[in-house]
Design a protein around this motif. Sequence first.
Motif, short mmCIF file in Angstrom:
data_model
loop_
_atom_site.label_atom_id
_atom_site.label_comp_id
_atom_site.label_asym_id
_atom_site.label_seq_id
_atom_site.Cartn_x
_atom_site.Cartn_y
_atom_site.Cartn_z
N LYS A 133 -6.56 -28.45 115.30
CA LYS A 133 -6.26 -28.21 113.88
C LYS A 133 -4.76 -28.04 113.66
CE LYS A 133 -10.71 -26.04 112.75
NZ LYS A 133 -11.39 -24.76 112.43
N ALA A 134 -4.09 -27.36 114.58
CA ALA A 134 -2.64 -27.16 114.45
C ALA A 134 -1.91 -28.51 114.53
CB ALA A 134 -2.14 -26.21 115.53
N LYS A 175 -8.75 -16.56 125.45
CA LYS A 175 -8.19 -15.49 124.63
C LYS A 175 -7.94 -14.26 125.48
CE LYS A 175 -9.57 -16.57 119.92
NZ LYS A 175 -10.31 -16.12 118.71
N THR A 232 -8.30 -23.05 127.71
CA THR A 232 -7.90 -22.08 126.69
C THR A 232 -8.67 -20.79 126.92
OG1 THR A 232 -9.57 -22.91 125.14
CG2 THR A 232 -7.33 -23.79 124.93
N GLY A 292 -10.11 -21.03 121.15
CA GLY A 292 -8.94 -21.66 120.55
C GLY A 292 -8.81 -23.16 120.77
N THR A 307 -4.57 -16.83 122.09
CA THR A 307 -5.01 -17.89 123.00
C THR A 307 -3.92 -18.27 123.98
OG1 THR A 307 -6.58 -18.81 121.40
CG2 THR A 307 -5.81 -20.28 123.13
N ASP A 343 -11.32 -33.63 119.27
CA ASP A 343 -12.00 -32.34 119.35
C ASP A 343 -13.51 -32.57 119.39
OD1 ASP A 343 -12.36 -29.58 119.40
OD2 ASP A 343 -12.34 -29.39 117.22
N SER A 374 -10.44 -25.74 119.37
CA SER A 374 -10.39 -26.45 118.09
C SER A 374 -9.14 -26.09 117.30
CB SER A 374 -11.65 -26.17 117.26
OG SER A 374 -12.79 -26.74 117.88
N ASN A 375 -8.67 -24.86 117.44
CA ASN A 375 -7.46 -24.47 116.72
C ASN A 375 -6.25 -25.29 117.17
OD1 ASN A 375 -8.61 -22.61 115.02
ND2 ASN A 375 -8.15 -20.85 116.32
N GLU A 385 -1.25 -20.35 108.87
CA GLU A 385 -1.91 -19.05 108.93
C GLU A 385 -1.25 -18.21 110.01
OE1 GLU A 385 -6.11 -19.25 109.33
OE2 GLU A 385 -6.34 -20.84 107.83
N SER A 413 5.11 -19.50 111.57
CA SER A 413 4.42 -20.31 112.58
C SER A 413 5.38 -21.35 113.14
CB SER A 413 3.19 -20.99 111.97
OG SER A 413 2.27 -20.03 111.48
#
Length: 403
Positions: A46-47, A354, A352, A40, A360, A299, A42-43, A71, A84
């Motif tokens: 991205k967020a 999971k 991070t 997570g 995450t 990132d 990179s997420n 998403e 979200s």
Amino acid sequence: MVAANIVAKEKELDDNNVFAVDDDLKLLKSAAIYGANASGKSNLAKALSFMKWFMINSSKETQSTEKIGVEPFELSTETEAKPSFFEIVFLLDGTKYRYGFEANQKRVISEWLSYVPKTRQTRLFERVSDGNSRNIKYLSNTFNGKDIYPKTRNNALFLSVAAQFNVEIAERILDWLTKKVNIVSGLDDQDHLSYTVSSLATNNDNKSKIIQLIKKLDLGIKQIRIKEAEIIAIEQSSYHFKTPYSIKTGHERFDKQDNYVSMKFFDLDSHESEGTKKIIFIAGLLVDTLKYGKVLIFDEFDARLHPLISKAIVELFNSKNTNYNNAQLIFMTDDTNLLSNKLFRRDQIWFTEKNKYGATDLYSLVEYKIQKDASFESYYIKGRYGAIPFIGDLSQLLGEPNV
């Protein structure tokens, strides 16, 4: 990046890596985020990137029928239908703001903005939606957007619309977000080349600092030349276009007695290594961030960089001498060479991981009680802090060898 109430093993880290906003608030100049692949990291970037884009552009670059680019977390029946949630707390001109929103793909469910003008947090506006109607639950006279809210589409942010209609607070927030916060990926370094080129093409203070940075990182480059490429005609049509600037890197030539002879220039794109190209691509971004006290979220920070160069860049931020305007660097990385108690305080290191449900968790090393002389890197590799891959037995992956 709020500093925790801790003391580092190396006293100089407390002096250099932390800066005080006031008597009660101290912030960190850098933070590293580690985690296994697909954990997570990179997420998170991205967020943040989506949140920035949506805040700036939702009022002007989306149509009423377009879906919002969020998403839902679909690995849980509890959350797959929920909106979200996004929220940031930031300082602007010495004042603390808290802004956030909730959205699904069809509409903004809620949105809020508050600030601390003196000592107490004060609401500027709060927006809610019950799915069928929309309304402003609270709107302060300070925000001055009473006539603007009816112009806000279901799939746009009120803050973004307010900025379009010249509400001062909204304009200042989005101007800060646009100019002071950069979110980039180390896998798309060429996207950052334009700033480096524009700085090198003009004779300003940034040019000398960029060249000095490139020289200090031991790439063998002594000079850089920028030249605009010639106009190229396209035979199939009547259109013409200009190719980007060409960059030439100067290297010293020597005779057999090792005496300097001349400067030899090479084409950056075809003659230099991928690592060298990356450094030149991001050099302008680094200098700009440090010089103007900006925030850089990076990132894949270590991609194509030698560990010592990654360390040198982090040290630029963790220094009173080179980061006198308190710029901040947040980066996602797998380079465990940087996991050192001589480089970071515990509150600067994040992980991070999971959980078994696929969600995450983001947590800090400061949550662990460890000895002051403990090796951050060694303990991490051993799994003491989690956030590492658990690799199965690969010995029989291809079966028994043929005899």
